[in-house]
Design a protein around this motif. Structure first.
Motif, PDB file in Angstrom:
ATOM      1  N   ALA A  21     -34.230  45.724  82.723  1.00  0.00           N
ATOM      2  CA  ALA A  21     -32.932  45.214  83.171  1.00  0.00           C
ATOM      3  C   ALA A  21     -32.891  45.118  84.696  1.00  0.00           C
ATOM      4  O   ALA A  21     -32.437  44.109  85.252  1.00  0.00           O
ATOM      5  N   GLU A  22     -33.359  46.150  85.363  1.00  0.00           N
ATOM      6  CA  GLU A  22     -33.391  46.134  86.832  1.00  0.00           C
ATOM      7  C   GLU A  22     -34.275  45.007  87.357  1.00  0.00           C
ATOM      8  O   GLU A  22     -33.914  44.319  88.323  1.00  0.00           O
ATOM      9  N   GLU A  23     -35.427  44.825  86.723  1.00  0.00           N
ATOM     10  CA  GLU A  23     -36.360  43.788  87.168  1.00  0.00           C
ATOM     11  C   GLU A  23     -35.771  42.393  86.946  1.00  0.00           C
ATOM     12  O   GLU A  23     -35.863  41.528  87.822  1.00  0.00           O
ATOM     13  N   TYR A  24     -35.157  42.167  85.800  1.00  0.00           N
ATOM     14  CA  TYR A  24     -34.530  40.862  85.548  1.00  0.00           C
ATOM     15  C   TYR A  24     -33.393  40.609  86.530  1.00  0.00           C
ATOM     16  O   TYR A  24     -33.246  39.498  87.048  1.00  0.00           O
ATOM     17  N   ALA A  25     -32.586  41.623  86.803  1.00  0.00           N
ATOM     18  CA  ALA A  25     -31.482  41.473  87.762  1.00  0.00           C
ATOM     19  C   ALA A  25     -32.027  41.156  89.155  1.00  0.00           C
ATOM     20  O   ALA A  25     -31.469  40.313  89.870  1.00  0.00           O
ATOM     21  N   ARG A  26     -33.112  41.821  89.537  1.00  0.00           N
ATOM     22  CA  ARG A  26     -33.723  41.558  90.837  1.00  0.00           C
ATOM     23  C   ARG A  26     -34.222  40.117  90.907  1.00  0.00           C
ATOM     24  O   ARG A  26     -33.989  39.395  91.881  1.00  0.00           O
ATOM     25  N   MET A  27     -34.893  39.659  89.855  1.00  0.00           N
ATOM     26  CA  MET A  27     -35.415  38.292  89.831  1.00  0.00           C
ATOM     27  C   MET A  27     -34.276  37.277  89.878  1.00  0.00           C
ATOM     28  O   MET A  27     -34.415  36.220  90.486  1.00  0.00           O
ATOM     29  N   ALA A  28     -33.147  37.588  89.219  1.00  0.00           N
ATOM     30  CA  ALA A  28     -32.007  36.664  89.196  1.00  0.00           C
ATOM     31  C   ALA A  28     -31.451  36.437  90.592  1.00  0.00           C
ATOM     32  O   ALA A  28     -30.860  35.389  90.862  1.00  0.00           O
ATOM     33  N   GLN A  29     -31.633  37.404  91.466  1.00  0.00           N
ATOM     34  CA  GLN A  29     -31.119  37.305  92.835  1.00  0.00           C
ATOM     35  C   GLN A  29     -32.137  36.720  93.809  1.00  0.00           C
ATOM     36  O   GLN A  29     -31.896  36.702  95.010  1.00  0.00           O
ATOM     37  N   SER A  30     -33.269  36.239  93.288  1.00  0.00           N
ATOM     38  CA  SER A  30     -34.359  35.818  94.172  1.00  0.00           C
ATOM     39  C   SER A  30     -34.361  34.325  94.487  1.00  0.00           C
ATOM     40  O   SER A  30     -35.404  33.772  94.814  1.00  0.00           O
ATOM     41  N   GLY A  31     -33.224  33.656  94.376  1.00  0.00           N
ATOM     42  CA  GLY A  31     -33.160  32.246  94.780  1.00  0.00           C
ATOM     43  C   GLY A  31     -33.637  31.275  93.722  1.00  0.00           C
ATOM     44  O   GLY A  31     -34.093  30.183  94.056  1.00  0.00           O
ATOM     45  N   ALA A  44     -31.052  40.750  81.403  1.00  0.00           N
ATOM     46  CA  ALA A  44     -30.682  42.051  81.964  1.00  0.00           C
ATOM     47  C   ALA A  44     -29.578  42.692  81.124  1.00  0.00           C
ATOM     48  O   ALA A  44     -29.624  43.894  80.822  1.00  0.00           O
ATOM     49  N   GLU A  45     -28.611  41.892  80.713  1.00  0.00           N
ATOM     50  CA  GLU A  45     -27.521  42.403  79.873  1.00  0.00           C
ATOM     51  C   GLU A  45     -28.049  42.891  78.520  1.00  0.00           C
ATOM     52  O   GLU A  45     -27.666  43.950  78.034  1.00  0.00           O
ATOM     53  N   ARG A  46     -28.949  42.118  77.899  1.00  0.00           N
ATOM     54  CA  ARG A  46     -29.528  42.518  76.611  1.00  0.00           C
ATOM     55  C   ARG A  46     -30.310  43.821  76.754  1.00  0.00           C
ATOM     56  O   ARG A  46     -30.255  44.689  75.889  1.00  0.00           O
ATOM     57  N   GLU A  47     -31.059  43.947  77.849  1.00  0.00           N
ATOM     58  CA  GLU A  47     -31.850  45.162  78.060  1.00  0.00           C
ATOM     59  C   GLU A  47     -30.950  46.384  78.221  1.00  0.00           C
ATOM     60  O   GLU A  47     -31.254  47.450  77.699  1.00  0.00           O
ATOM     61  N   ARG A  48     -29.852  46.222  78.929  1.00  0.00           N
ATOM     62  CA  ARG A  48     -28.910  47.341  79.081  1.00  0.00           C
ATOM     63  C   ARG A  48     -28.312  47.732  77.730  1.00  0.00           C
ATOM     64  O   ARG A  48     -28.119  48.914  77.438  1.00  0.00           O
ATOM     65  N   LYS A  49     -28.045  46.740  76.868  1.00  0.00           N
ATOM     66  CA  LYS A  49     -27.531  47.040  75.536  1.00  0.00           C
ATOM     67  C   LYS A  49     -28.572  47.795  74.718  1.00  0.00           C
ATOM     68  O   LYS A  49     -28.264  48.788  74.055  1.00  0.00           O
ATOM     69  N   LEU A  50     -29.811  47.341  74.761  1.00  0.00           N
ATOM     70  CA  LEU A  50     -30.880  48.011  74.010  1.00  0.00           C
ATOM     71  C   LEU A  50     -31.088  49.436  74.520  1.00  0.00           C
ATOM     72  O   LEU A  50     -31.320  50.357  73.734  1.00  0.00           O
ATOM     73  N   GLN A  51     -31.004  49.607  75.827  1.00  0.00           N
ATOM     74  CA  GLN A  51     -31.109  50.948  76.400  1.00  0.00           C
ATOM     75  C   GLN A  51     -30.005  51.833  75.835  1.00  0.00           C
ATOM     76  O   GLN A  51     -30.245  52.956  75.399  1.00  0.00           O
ATOM     77  N   PHE A  78     -47.827  57.001  76.002  1.00  0.00           N
ATOM     78  CA  PHE A  78     -47.215  55.955  75.212  1.00  0.00           C
ATOM     79  C   PHE A  78     -47.887  54.629  75.524  1.00  0.00           C
ATOM     80  O   PHE A  78     -48.027  54.247  76.683  1.00  0.00           O
ATOM     81  N   PRO A  79     -48.348  53.934  74.480  1.00  0.00           N
ATOM     82  CA  PRO A  79     -49.116  52.704  74.700  1.00  0.00           C
ATOM     83  C   PRO A  79     -48.306  51.641  75.421  1.00  0.00           C
ATOM     84  O   PRO A  79     -47.086  51.608  75.337  1.00  0.00           O
ATOM     85  N   HIS A  80     -49.027  50.826  76.114  1.00  0.00           N
ATOM     86  CA  HIS A  80     -48.466  49.642  76.762  1.00  0.00           C
ATOM     87  C   HIS A  80     -47.574  49.932  77.970  1.00  0.00           C
ATOM     88  O   HIS A  80     -46.844  49.055  78.396  1.00  0.00           O
ATOM     89  N   ALA A  81     -47.602  51.121  78.481  1.00  0.00           N
ATOM     90  CA  ALA A  81     -46.749  51.440  79.631  1.00  0.00           C
ATOM     91  C   ALA A  81     -46.947  50.501  80.820  1.00  0.00           C
ATOM     92  O   ALA A  81     -45.992  50.208  81.518  1.00  0.00           O
ATOM     93  N   PRO A  82     -48.171  50.017  81.087  1.00  0.00           N
ATOM     94  CA  PRO A  82     -48.350  49.168  82.276  1.00  0.00           C
ATOM     95  C   PRO A  82     -47.733  47.776  82.187  1.00  0.00           C
ATOM     96  O   PRO A  82     -47.791  47.023  83.137  1.00  0.00           O
ATOM     97  N   VAL A  83     -47.122  47.415  81.071  1.00  0.00           N
ATOM     98  CA  VAL A  83     -46.583  46.064  80.926  1.00  0.00           C
ATOM     99  C   VAL A  83     -45.601  45.725  82.037  1.00  0.00           C
ATOM    100  O   VAL A  83     -45.634  44.637  82.596  1.00  0.00           O
ATOM    101  N   LEU A  84     -44.723  46.643  82.377  1.00  0.00           N
ATOM    102  CA  LEU A  84     -43.746  46.360  83.424  1.00  0.00           C
ATOM    103  C   LEU A  84     -44.411  46.064  84.752  1.00  0.00           C
ATOM    104  O   LEU A  84     -43.950  45.222  85.510  1.00  0.00           O
ATOM    105  N   GLU A  85     -45.478  46.762  85.025  1.00  0.00           N
ATOM    106  CA  GLU A  85     -46.176  46.544  86.285  1.00  0.00           C
ATOM    107  C   GLU A  85     -46.882  45.190  86.304  1.00  0.00           C
ATOM    108  O   GLU A  85     -47.191  44.663  87.364  1.00  0.00           O
ATOM    109  N   ARG A  86     -47.124  44.620  85.125  1.00  0.00           N
ATOM    110  CA  ARG A  86     -47.795  43.321  85.054  1.00  0.00           C
ATOM    111  C   ARG A  86     -46.821  42.150  85.058  1.00  0.00           C
ATOM    112  O   ARG A  86     -47.246  40.998  85.103  1.00  0.00           O
ATOM    113  N   LEU A  87     -45.515  42.429  85.001  1.00  0.00           N
ATOM    114  CA  LEU A  87     -44.554  41.335  85.083  1.00  0.00           C
ATOM    115  C   LEU A  87     -44.701  40.664  86.438  1.00  0.00           C
ATOM    116  O   LEU A  87     -44.937  41.328  87.445  1.00  0.00           O
TER     117      LEU A  87
END
Length: 154
Positions: A21-31, A44-51, A78-87
């Motif tokens: 959610a934080e990453e999507y919100a940051r990207m939304a503000q990037s022009g 970002a809204e969907r991610e906050r709901k899932l959280q 926990f598997p796949h943890a690096p996915v966020l870093e690969r966005l």
């Protein structure tokens, strides 16, 4: 650590959604253009709901207390943890489809992790819990794809 309780994995997944959610919100503000911004804000809204949904399992009095305190053996963190870093740090400012592809990758990762936990579950309640999370993520992927397509068609 090799041994984990189910609640640790749920807490980790809730944090994963918060970070997305934080990453999507940051990207939304990037022009980016308006459609891409709306797509990122929606994600970002969907991610906050899932959280929030996952954190609800951790509340005292949850119907899942017995499952949440179950221990499991997994030699991996926990598997796949690096996915966020690969966005990507920046998103294609013209393409809702690139945003959708990024979101689907992140969600499939969690869905695969839940399916893996269901397959290796030590008991029926644990298996049912993770099958439910996996099915919920599958429905979420369909919802996101549908809603993003509507945005693209708009």
């Amino acid at each position: 650590m090799r041994f984990h309780q189910v609640k640790e994995l749920v807490d980790w997944a809730a944090d994963y959604h918060a970070r997305l959610a934080e990453e999507y919100a940051r990207m939304a503000q990037s022009g980016v253009n308006d459609r891409v911004r709306m797509a990122l804000d929606y994600l970002a809204e969907r991610e906050r709901k899932l959280q929030g949904d996952l954190l609800g399992y951790l509340d005292d009095g949850s119907d899942h207390t017995a499952v949440l305190t179950t221990w499991f053996d997994d030699p991996n963190d926990f598997p796949h943890a690096p996915v966020l870093e690969r966005l990507p740090k920046d998103v294609d400012g013209e393409s809702v489809q690139s945003v959708l592809a990024m979101a689907l990758t992140a969600h499939r990762t969690l869905q695969d992790m839940y399916a893996h936990r269901a397959e290796t579950a030590g008991g029926n309640d644990e298996r049912a819990f993770f099958e439910s999370l996996s099915a919920g993520h599958e429905a979420e992927v369909r919802r996101i794809a549908r809603d993003m397509q509507r945005l693209e068609d708009y």
